[in-house]
Design a protein around this motif. Structure first.
Motif, PDB file in Angstrom:
ATOM      1  N   THR A  96       1.060  -0.827   0.095  1.00 17.04           N
ATOM      2  CA  THR A  96       0.565  -0.065  -0.393  1.00 17.04           C
ATOM      3  C   THR A  96       0.911   1.328   0.256  1.00 17.04           C
ATOM      4  O   THR A  96       1.859   1.126   0.954  1.00 17.04           O
ATOM      5  CB  THR A  96      -1.069   0.043   1.096  1.00 17.04           C
ATOM      6  N   ILE A  97       0.669   2.172  -0.647  1.00 19.10           N
ATOM      7  CA  ILE A  97       0.972   3.550  -1.257  1.00 19.10           C
ATOM      8  C   ILE A  97       0.290   4.115  -0.987  1.00 19.10           C
ATOM      9  O   ILE A  97      -0.737   4.782  -1.117  1.00 19.10           O
ATOM     10  CB  ILE A  97       1.803   3.097  -1.965  1.00 19.10           C
ATOM     11  N   GLU A  98       1.102   5.411  -0.302  1.00 19.13           N
ATOM     12  CA  GLU A  98       0.083   6.517   0.270  1.00 19.13           C
ATOM     13  C   GLU A  98       0.619   7.457  -0.317  1.00 19.13           C
ATOM     14  O   GLU A  98       2.298   8.400   0.376  1.00 19.13           O
ATOM     15  CB  GLU A  98      -0.067   6.842   2.316  1.00 19.13           C
ATOM     16  N   GLU A  99       0.416   8.214  -1.021  1.00 17.47           N
ATOM     17  CA  GLU A  99       1.644   9.398  -1.357  1.00 17.47           C
ATOM     18  C   GLU A  99       0.960  11.286  -1.059  1.00 17.47           C
ATOM     19  O   GLU A  99       1.092  12.750  -1.007  1.00 17.47           O
ATOM     20  CB  GLU A  99       1.367   9.321  -2.536  1.00 17.47           C
TER      21      GLU A  99
ATOM     22  N   ARG B 197       7.270  21.694 -10.611  1.00 11.14           N
ATOM     23  CA  ARG B 197       8.409  21.881  -9.754  1.00 11.14           C
ATOM     24  C   ARG B 197       7.880  24.006  -9.972  1.00 11.14           C
ATOM     25  O   ARG B 197       7.066  24.230  -8.886  1.00 11.14           O
ATOM     26  CB  ARG B 197       9.406  22.397 -10.682  1.00 11.14           C
ATOM     27  N   ARG B 198       8.227  24.493 -11.322  1.00 11.89           N
ATOM     28  CA  ARG B 198       7.664  25.691 -11.090  1.00 11.89           C
ATOM     29  C   ARG B 198       5.901  25.852 -10.356  1.00 11.89           C
ATOM     30  O   ARG B 198       6.127  27.265  -9.318  1.00 11.89           O
ATOM     31  CB  ARG B 198       7.476  26.730 -11.945  1.00 11.89           C
ATOM     32  N   PHE B 199       4.967  25.400 -10.309  1.00 13.30           N
ATOM     33  CA  PHE B 199       3.271  25.871  -9.855  1.00 13.30           C
ATOM     34  C   PHE B 199       3.628  24.759  -8.482  1.00 13.30           C
ATOM     35  O   PHE B 199       2.994  25.893  -7.859  1.00 13.30           O
ATOM     36  CB  PHE B 199       3.029  24.265 -10.456  1.00 13.30           C
ATOM     37  N   ALA B 200       4.233  24.022  -8.012  1.00  5.55           N
ATOM     38  CA  ALA B 200       3.952  23.775  -6.490  1.00  5.55           C
ATOM     39  C   ALA B 200       5.068  24.813  -5.530  1.00  5.55           C
ATOM     40  O   ALA B 200       4.545  25.557  -5.081  1.00  5.55           O
ATOM     41  CB  ALA B 200       5.320  22.234  -6.588  1.00  5.55           C
ATOM     42  N   GLU B 201       6.093  25.513  -6.172  1.00  3.18           N
ATOM     43  CA  GLU B 201       6.719  26.896  -5.544  1.00  3.18           C
ATOM     44  C   GLU B 201       5.668  28.455  -5.720  1.00  3.18           C
ATOM     45  O   GLU B 201       5.798  28.215  -4.387  1.00  3.18           O
ATOM     46  CB  GLU B 201       8.311  26.411  -6.265  1.00  3.18           C
TER      47      GLU B 201
ATOM     48  N   ARG C 191       7.112  21.501  -2.215  1.00  4.74           N
ATOM     49  CA  ARG C 191       8.173  21.411  -2.741  1.00  4.74           C
ATOM     50  C   ARG C 191       7.794  19.966  -3.197  1.00  4.74           C
ATOM     51  O   ARG C 191       6.649  19.408  -3.199  1.00  4.74           O
ATOM     52  CB  ARG C 191       9.883  21.329  -1.877  1.00  4.74           C
ATOM     53  N   LEU C 192       8.824  19.571  -4.596  1.00  5.17           N
ATOM     54  CA  LEU C 192       7.893  18.230  -4.410  1.00  5.17           C
ATOM     55  C   LEU C 192       9.223  17.405  -4.184  1.00  5.17           C
ATOM     56  O   LEU C 192      10.526  17.474  -4.121  1.00  5.17           O
ATOM     57  CB  LEU C 192       8.742  18.092  -6.605  1.00  5.17           C
ATOM     58  N   ALA C 193       8.273  16.528  -3.760  1.00  2.98           N
ATOM     59  CA  ALA C 193       8.973  15.893  -2.658  1.00  2.98           C
ATOM     60  C   ALA C 193       9.333  14.048  -2.887  1.00  2.98           C
ATOM     61  O   ALA C 193       9.852  13.627  -2.741  1.00  2.98           O
ATOM     62  CB  ALA C 193       8.421  15.272  -1.432  1.00  2.98           C
ATOM     63  N   GLY C 194       9.149  13.508  -3.700  1.00  3.21           N
ATOM     64  CA  GLY C 194       9.257  12.750  -4.428  1.00  3.21           C
ATOM     65  C   GLY C 194       8.736  11.167  -4.314  1.00  3.21           C
ATOM     66  O   GLY C 194       8.193  11.450  -2.936  1.00  3.21           O
ATOM     67  N   PRO C 195       8.957   9.747  -4.572  1.00  2.00           N
ATOM     68  CA  PRO C 195       9.559   9.850  -5.429  1.00  2.00           C
ATOM     69  C   PRO C 195       8.477  10.014  -6.783  1.00  2.00           C
ATOM     70  O   PRO C 195       7.134  10.288  -6.506  1.00  2.00           O
ATOM     71  CB  PRO C 195       9.222   8.688  -5.584  1.00  2.00           C
TER      72      PRO C 195
ATOM     73  N   LEU D  19       2.626   9.809 -27.006  1.00  2.00           N
ATOM     74  CA  LEU D  19       2.477   9.232 -25.474  1.00  2.00           C
ATOM     75  C   LEU D  19       2.155   9.871 -24.514  1.00  2.00           C
ATOM     76  O   LEU D  19       2.132  10.912 -24.398  1.00  2.00           O
ATOM     77  CB  LEU D  19       4.107   8.663 -25.475  1.00  2.00           C
ATOM     78  N   LYS D  20       0.791   9.368 -24.082  1.00  2.28           N
ATOM     79  CA  LYS D  20       0.174  10.308 -22.745  1.00  2.28           C
ATOM     80  C   LYS D  20       0.939   9.225 -21.169  1.00  2.28           C
ATOM     81  O   LYS D  20       0.375   7.932 -21.731  1.00  2.28           O
ATOM     82  CB  LYS D  20      -1.042  10.307 -22.849  1.00  2.28           C
ATOM     83  N   THR D  21       1.365  10.503 -20.836  1.00  5.75           N
ATOM     84  CA  THR D  21       1.472   9.203 -19.408  1.00  5.75           C
ATOM     85  C   THR D  21       1.510  11.114 -17.584  1.00  5.75           C
ATOM     86  O   THR D  21       1.662  12.039 -18.496  1.00  5.75           O
ATOM     87  CB  THR D  21       3.621   9.874 -19.598  1.00  5.75           C
ATOM     88  N   ILE D  22       0.256  10.266 -17.107  1.00  2.00           N
ATOM     89  CA  ILE D  22      -0.162  11.005 -16.060  1.00  2.00           C
ATOM     90  C   ILE D  22       1.598  11.486 -15.445  1.00  2.00           C
ATOM     91  O   ILE D  22       2.199   9.990 -15.154  1.00  2.00           O
ATOM     92  CB  ILE D  22      -1.145  10.490 -15.574  1.00  2.00           C
ATOM     93  N   LEU D  23       2.051  12.326 -14.979  1.00  2.00           N
ATOM     94  CA  LEU D  23       2.800  12.378 -14.389  1.00  2.00           C
ATOM     95  C   LEU D  23       2.676  12.621 -12.423  1.00  2.00           C
ATOM     96  O   LEU D  23       2.095  13.852 -12.744  1.00  2.00           O
ATOM     97  CB  LEU D  23       4.066  13.631 -14.239  1.00  2.00           C
ATOM     98  N   ARG D  24       2.809  12.234 -12.005  1.00  2.00           N
ATOM     99  CA  ARG D  24       2.493  12.537 -10.641  1.00  2.00           C
ATOM    100  C   ARG D  24       3.455  12.871  -9.172  1.00  2.00           C
ATOM    101  O   ARG D  24       4.366  11.737  -9.163  1.00  2.00           O
ATOM    102  CB  ARG D  24       1.729  11.701 -10.041  1.00  2.00           C
ATOM    103  N   GLN D  25       3.998  14.052  -8.683  1.00  2.00           N
ATOM    104  CA  GLN D  25       4.800  14.701  -7.734  1.00  2.00           C
ATOM    105  C   GLN D  25       4.234  14.867  -6.324  1.00  2.00           C
ATOM    106  O   GLN D  25       3.715  15.480  -5.960  1.00  2.00           O
ATOM    107  CB  GLN D  25       5.544  15.075  -8.472  1.00  2.00           C
ATOM    108  N   PRO D  26       4.255  14.140  -5.620  1.00  2.00           N
ATOM    109  CA  PRO D  26       3.791  14.412  -4.049  1.00  2.00           C
ATOM    110  C   PRO D  26       5.064  15.399  -3.484  1.00  2.00           C
ATOM    111  O   PRO D  26       5.967  15.321  -4.261  1.00  2.00           O
ATOM    112  CB  PRO D  26       4.258  12.628  -2.743  1.00  2.00           C
ATOM    113  N   VAL D  27       4.526  16.274  -3.042  1.00  4.01           N
ATOM    114  CA  VAL D  27       4.305  17.777  -2.600  1.00  4.01           C
ATOM    115  C   VAL D  27       4.762  17.810  -0.855  1.00  4.01           C
ATOM    116  O   VAL D  27       4.466  17.022  -0.436  1.00  4.01           O
ATOM    117  CB  VAL D  27       3.907  18.573  -3.449  1.00  4.01           C
ATOM    118  N   GLY D  28       5.432  18.509  -0.533  1.00  6.13           N
ATOM    119  CA  GLY D  28       5.785  18.383   1.222  1.00  6.13           C
ATOM    120  C   GLY D  28       6.171  20.300   1.138  1.00  6.13           C
ATOM    121  O   GLY D  28       5.910  20.935   0.127  1.00  6.13           O
ATOM    122  N   ARG D  29       5.730  20.901   2.396  1.00  6.04           N
ATOM    123  CA  ARG D  29       6.012  22.227   2.936  1.00  6.04           C
ATOM    124  C   ARG D  29       7.506  22.011   2.630  1.00  6.04           C
ATOM    125  O   ARG D  29       8.369  21.786   2.925  1.00  6.04           O
ATOM    126  CB  ARG D  29       5.738  22.424   3.917  1.00  6.04           C
ATOM    127  N   GLY D  30       7.723  23.732   2.103  1.00 12.28           N
ATOM    128  CA  GLY D  30       8.773  24.397   2.447  1.00 12.28           C
ATOM    129  C   GLY D  30       9.701  24.215   1.073  1.00 12.28           C
ATOM    130  O   GLY D  30       8.653  24.353   0.022  1.00 12.28           O
TER     131      GLY D  30
END
Lengths: 304, 203
Positions: free
Chosen positions: B132-135, B158-162, B167-171, B188-199
């Protein structure tokens, strides 16, 4: 392959088709069986209809109907036979249905048409083939390649052993056969890895009535697999195949077949082998939008 | 007959993605997953995809055959770890995943392993795990084009998050909507997802 070979095959296919067209013109009053026409054209009945419609731009039935109407128009102009007789000759059971079809094609009812002078008795057709009595059709033009260029690859394929279930009935119901086959093979650990899903099409839906279409849902298996119960095994013939990738819904596969067999093939320098075409499904319809489905259509070729 | 469960439809909000970045909240999700190292598309990568689908289909079809809830096998997803821009592709560490319903557990997985063992398939399927993965909160965006141009889309994310003080926290996580065997790279269509954190700064 050089241009000369291509020109030669186009001529070959045109000559074969011309024999069929002549036969149709001379036997407009008889039932014209597909098998017989295919034999005359030295084409396999598997593929005849698609080659025919791809090259002439009309279905076989549409072509025959049009010629019968053109003949009716020329009889109206040149003779005195009553309309009802001409209608019957053109294959219509009632004068009303003949009048309707005639009006749709010539923009006038048969009686009006007869009274007008100098009107044309031909219906526009891309192939340039029109009713000409017992004379050989002239000016036959093979349909031109339309739209985006076709990306066809000739591939050598090794014979493939498959587990399969036969579906008899309309194509749009093959999903049920697939569900069952996938379930029975899947629970035995036979899906995933390198296994491929294929469809073997024994009939052309433009020719065979929907309830009689035979289609085999197939999954590739190794030599160890033993047929049991509803699942049989067969080997899909190896050899060279022309492969066209179809992007989009399965309902539109027919158009891609017609392009491959009726437009690419006559210009390819290759001839068809009398074994069925097959399809390879690259993605799963349960998790893919119809517009994103990908299917490789394989048409068998005679050795070069 | 049961209607087929489609996790991507049930969790539509986590999957409908536009070509502009957006903040998405994701719930914990269970996956069948297998890990590896090396350039995406290499032999090990392909073997892992085969093993993952082998497990996914065997579990699903066994479940269906038993008359239980039918469900669609979801699309292939992948997570990539570490500094992707800095490391050579050959050194990339990744995890290939297929989202799987919560009612599938270790028991079902073990039964599938036993079935696949009988089939003498390549050994990778034994490495497939259920996890189970929790993002949580993520920035997500649809990337259209070759995989090796993803860095451009990631830069927009990245700019959107900032801009939002995140911040982009990954993975880095991606969901493959297209089939690279036939779809031309530029489509090619690919959904890109980046978990984010504060800071602000990353890492």
């Amino acid at each position: 392959m050089n241009g000369r070979t291509r020109a030669t095959t186009l001529r070959f296919y045109k000559e074969q088709l011309l024999r069929v067209l002549v036969h149709i013109q001379q036997h407009l009053d008889e039932p014209l069986a597909l098998e017989e026409l295919a034999r005359l054209g030295c084409l396999s009945p598997y593929h005849f209809h698609r080659v025919f419609s791809g090259m002439t731009g009309e279905t076989l039935a549409g072509h025959i109907r049009r010629l019968r109407l053109e003949r009716a128009a020329s009889r109206l102009k040149l003779g005195r036979a009553p309309v009802v007789e001409i209608a019957f000759e053109a294959g219509y059971e009632t004068q009303e249905s003949f009048t309707r079809a005639f009006h749709a094609a010539f923009g006038a009812a048969p009686g009006q048409f007869r009274r007008r002078q100098g009107v044309s008795a031909v219906i526009k057709a891309a192939s340039g083939v029109h009713y000409g009595g017992r004379k050989e059709p002239k000016n036959f033009r093979a349909a031109q390649l339309k739209g985006k260029p076709m990306n066809v690859i000739v591939k050598h394929i090794k014979p493939m052993r498959v587990a399969f279930m036969r579906h008899v009935g309309p194509y749009n119901e093959v999903g049920r056969t697939w569900e069952r086959l996938m379930m029975l093979l899947g629970k035995e650990g036979l899906l995933g890895g390198a296994s491929q899903c294929l469809g073997l099409c024994h009939d052309d839906p433009a020719v065979t009535p929907p309830d009689k279409i035979r289609y085999d849902a197939c999954v590739t298996v190794d030599e160890k697999f033993r047929a049991a119960g509803e699942i049989g095994t067969q080997v899909i013939a190896g050899g060279e195949y022309a492969v066209l990738t179809h992007f989009g819904p399965y309902e539109k596969l027919g158009g891609s077949y017609t392009k491959l067999l009726g437009q690419w093939l006559p210009r390819s320098g290759r001839r068809l082998r009398a074994t069925p075409c097959f399809e390879v499904y690259l993605n799963a319809p349960e998790s893919t939008a119809p517009g994103d489905l990908i299917t490789d259509i394989h048409a068998p070729l005679e050795p070069n | 007959m049961n209607t087929k469960l489609d996790l991507y439809k049930v969790h539509k909000a986590e999957y409908v993605t536009a070509r502009q970045p957006a903040l998405v909240h994701t719930k914990p999700a269970q996956y069948l997953a297998i890990e590896g190292r090396g350039a995406p598309g290499n032999a090990r990568f392909q073997a892992c995809i085969g093993a993952l689908y082998g497990m996914a289909f065997t579990i699903k079809m066994t479940h269906k055959f038993a008359g239980k809830q039918d469900y669609a096998v979801c699309k292939l997803e992948g997570q990539y770890f570490g500094d992707l821009a800095g490391a050579a592709k050959e050194d990339w560490k990744w995890k290939l995943m297929i989202r799987t319903p919560d009612f599938i557990g270790e028991k079902e997985k073990a039964a599938a392993v036993a079935t696949l063992l009988k089939r003498n398939k390549s050994p990778e399927f034994k490495e497939v795990r259920l996890e189970t993965i929790e993002e949580g909160d993520c920035v997500q965006m649809l990337h259209v084009g070759p995989y090796d141009k993803e860095h451009e889309t990631i830069e927009v994310m990245r700019r959107f998050a900032e801009g939002k003080g995140l911040r982009l926290a990954g993975p880095h996580h991606e969901i493959y909507l297209s089939d690279p065997r036939r779809v031309p790279a530029e489509r090619l269509k690919t959904i890109l997802r980046q978990p984010v954190g504060r800071g602000k700064a990353e890492g």
